[in-house]
Scaffold this motif. Structure first.
Motif, mmCIF file in Angstrom:
data_model
loop_
_atom_site.group_PDB
_atom_site.id
_atom_site.type_symbol
_atom_site.label_atom_id
_atom_site.label_comp_id
_atom_site.label_asym_id
_atom_site.label_seq_id
_atom_site.Cartn_x
_atom_site.Cartn_y
_atom_site.Cartn_z
ATOM 1 N N ARG A 4 48.154 46.977 18.461
ATOM 2 C CA ARG A 4 48.624 45.735 19.076
ATOM 3 C C ARG A 4 50.028 45.987 19.622
ATOM 4 N NH1 ARG A 4 48.698 40.293 15.650
ATOM 5 N NH2 ARG A 4 50.422 41.385 14.612
ATOM 6 N N GLU A 5 50.194 45.798 20.922
ATOM 7 C CA GLU A 5 51.442 46.128 21.594
ATOM 8 C C GLU A 5 52.621 45.352 20.985
ATOM 9 O OE1 GLU A 5 54.096 47.961 23.764
ATOM 10 O OE2 GLU A 5 51.954 48.458 23.775
ATOM 11 N N GLY A 6 53.666 46.114 20.638
ATOM 12 C CA GLY A 6 54.876 45.514 20.083
ATOM 13 C C GLY A 6 54.860 45.370 18.575
ATOM 14 N N ASP A 7 53.662 45.525 17.949
ATOM 15 C CA ASP A 7 53.551 45.427 16.493
ATOM 16 C C ASP A 7 53.546 46.849 15.919
ATOM 17 O OD1 ASP A 7 53.195 44.647 13.901
ATOM 18 O OD2 ASP A 7 51.069 44.138 14.126
ATOM 19 N N TRP A 8 54.731 47.388 15.662
ATOM 20 C CA TRP A 8 54.859 48.769 15.195
ATOM 21 C C TRP A 8 54.555 48.840 13.699
ATOM 22 C CZ3 TRP A 8 55.449 52.925 18.308
ATOM 23 C CH2 TRP A 8 55.800 52.680 19.636
ATOM 24 N N GLN A 9 53.627 49.728 13.331
ATOM 25 C CA GLN A 9 53.196 49.873 11.943
ATOM 26 C C GLN A 9 53.133 51.349 11.581
ATOM 27 O OE1 GLN A 9 49.467 47.858 11.374
ATOM 28 N NE2 GLN A 9 50.381 45.829 11.366
ATOM 29 N N HIS B 8 49.969 54.287 31.361
ATOM 30 C CA HIS B 8 49.176 54.407 30.126
ATOM 31 C C HIS B 8 49.919 53.837 28.913
ATOM 32 C CE1 HIS B 8 46.139 56.889 32.095
ATOM 33 N NE2 HIS B 8 47.121 57.579 32.655
ATOM 34 N N GLY B 9 51.185 53.449 29.080
ATOM 35 C CA GLY B 9 51.944 52.893 27.967
ATOM 36 C C GLY B 9 52.463 53.977 27.031
ATOM 37 N N GLU B 10 53.337 53.571 26.119
ATOM 38 C CA GLU B 10 53.919 54.468 25.124
ATOM 39 C C GLU B 10 53.746 53.818 23.752
ATOM 40 O OE1 GLU B 10 57.473 56.607 27.667
ATOM 41 O OE2 GLU B 10 57.937 54.748 26.630
ATOM 42 N N ASP B 11 52.794 54.329 22.980
ATOM 43 C CA ASP B 11 52.375 53.647 21.754
ATOM 44 C C ASP B 11 52.622 54.446 20.485
ATOM 45 O OD1 ASP B 11 51.457 51.493 23.277
ATOM 46 O OD2 ASP B 11 49.519 52.441 23.596
ATOM 47 N N ASN C 244 62.054 57.329 19.769
ATOM 48 C CA ASN C 244 61.619 57.004 21.129
ATOM 49 C C ASN C 244 60.104 56.828 21.116
ATOM 50 O OD1 ASN C 244 61.587 56.628 23.914
ATOM 51 N ND2 ASN C 244 61.319 58.803 24.317
ATOM 52 N N ASP C 245 59.606 55.927 21.966
ATOM 53 C CA ASP C 245 58.165 55.760 22.090
ATOM 54 C C ASP C 245 57.674 56.570 23.294
ATOM 55 O OD1 ASP C 245 59.528 54.108 23.849
ATOM 56 O OD2 ASP C 245 57.891 52.654 23.980
ATOM 57 N N VAL C 246 56.594 57.307 23.105
ATOM 58 C CA VAL C 246 56.010 58.158 24.150
ATOM 59 C C VAL C 246 54.499 57.972 24.121
ATOM 60 C CG1 VAL C 246 57.890 59.847 23.995
ATOM 61 C CG2 VAL C 246 55.850 60.155 22.612
ATOM 62 N N PRO C 247 53.798 58.409 25.191
ATOM 63 C CA PRO C 247 52.328 58.314 25.183
ATOM 64 C C PRO C 247 51.724 59.148 24.056
ATOM 65 C CG PRO C 247 53.157 58.642 27.420
ATOM 66 C CD PRO C 247 54.324 58.820 26.507
#
Length: 328
Positions: A270-275, A298-301, A312-315
């Motif tokens: 879920r985007e923005g919900d970091w777990q 493709h976003g960075e999850d 940092n968030d990366v693909p």
């Protein structure tokens, strides 16, 4: 003097006094009337001025009014300027005090980290000594168990081979009870030794680094996030989960310059919900400035850590080194 004549003079004097008072009152009333006339005539005298003099007088009044207004304006501006300077000085003092407080707090934190690092090294050395001592005790207890058990078994076998009477049989029973008691004590000692070994865990598998009773593996190859997660699972481990600032600093110290390593942190579900990979929500972030930003088509999850300790968030499909974590 005859009586009739004296009475006549008294009446005359009284009349003369009355006339004098009347004249005095009449004079005062006359002066008041003159004064009222003079005041009433003052206004009409202004109206009788020529137009040039009236305009001049008006200009003079306007000039005086303007001068008075400017003086009041200047005084007000001076007061406002003084108040503004005082407020600016107060703001500067407040900023200086905040900057000084942050600087002092940063220095105190760095000093505390250095002290904790030194103390942790000392404690680690002591724990290693304790672990070695516990291991020696464990081997001694195991050796004692083998030797004592062998000795008791030999004695029991000798007693059983002899054809002895009741006292010997009683001694045999007591010997068996003693053997059972010694065996129970040895088993308890071995269990406690094993528990101590787990408490003072100072050994990690070859190629793993230890920090706070936890072992960490820093890969030298690269994989996508899911493949790195599976690799850790095959070693009864998981991608690294950061629970404290000290742990984050430890991980950063083992990250090479200009590289980033996978952490067990994602928002791919879920985007923005970091777990974390164990299902816990993120509560202690160390994101870099402007991160996470989820850029790209493709976003960075998936999260990575740099050598400076920032994240940092990366693909997730990128191939990066990774960090595994497991209990020792």
């Amino acid at each position: 003097m005859p009586k009739g004549k004296g009475s006549s003079m008294s009446e005359g004097e009284a009349a003369a006094g009355a006339y004098e008072r009347w004249d005095l009152v009449e004079g005062m009333e006359s002066e008041k009337r003159e004064q009222r006339k003079a005041r009433k005539g003052a206004v009409p005298s202004l109206l009788t001025l020529s137009p040039e003099r009236a305009i001049t007088l008006l200009y003079v009044l306007l000039a005086l009014t303007f001068v008075l207004f400017m003086a009041l304006t200047i005084v007000t501006l001076q007061r406002v300027s003084a108040m503004w300077e005082a407020l600016e000085q107060a703001r500067m003092r407040s900023e200086n005090s905040h900057t000084t407080a942050r600087h002092n707090l940063s220095e105190a934190q760095d000093t505390l980290d250095e002290q904790l690092s030194v103390e942790l090294k000392v404690m680690r050395g002591r724990l290693q000594n304790v672990s070695q001592e516990v291991e020696r005790v464990w081997w001694k207890v195991a050796e004692c168990q083998r030797e004592c058990g062998k000795e008791l078994a030999d004695r029991l076998r000798v007693l059983e081979e002899r054809d002895v009477l009741e006292p010997v049989l009683q001694q045999l029973a007591e010997a068996r009870q003693e053997q059972s008691r010694v065996a129970a004590l040895l088993d308890k000692a071995l269990q406690e030794t094993h528990n101590l070994s787990e408490i003072f865990c100072t050994r990690c598998p070859s190629g793993w680094q230890q920090f706070d009773r936890t072992c960490y593996f820093f890969s030298s190859t690269t994989k996508p996030w899911l493949a790195a997660k599976e690799f850790c699972t095959n070693f009864s481990a998981h991608l690294a989960i950061v629970d404290s600032q000290q742990e984050n600093k430890f991980l950063a110290n083992h990250v090479m310059e200009n590289q980033k390593f996978w952490l067990g942190l994602t928002d791919r579900y879920r985007e923005g919900d970091w777990q974390w990979t164990d299902g816990r929500s993120l509560s202690l972030p160390f994101w870099n400035n402007g991160e996470p930003n989820n850029v790209g088509s493709h976003g960075e999850d998936c999260a990575t850590i740099y050598s400076n300790g920032r994240w940092n968030d990366v693909p997730c499909f990128q191939a990066e080194p990774w960090i595994c974590e497991r209990s020792c």
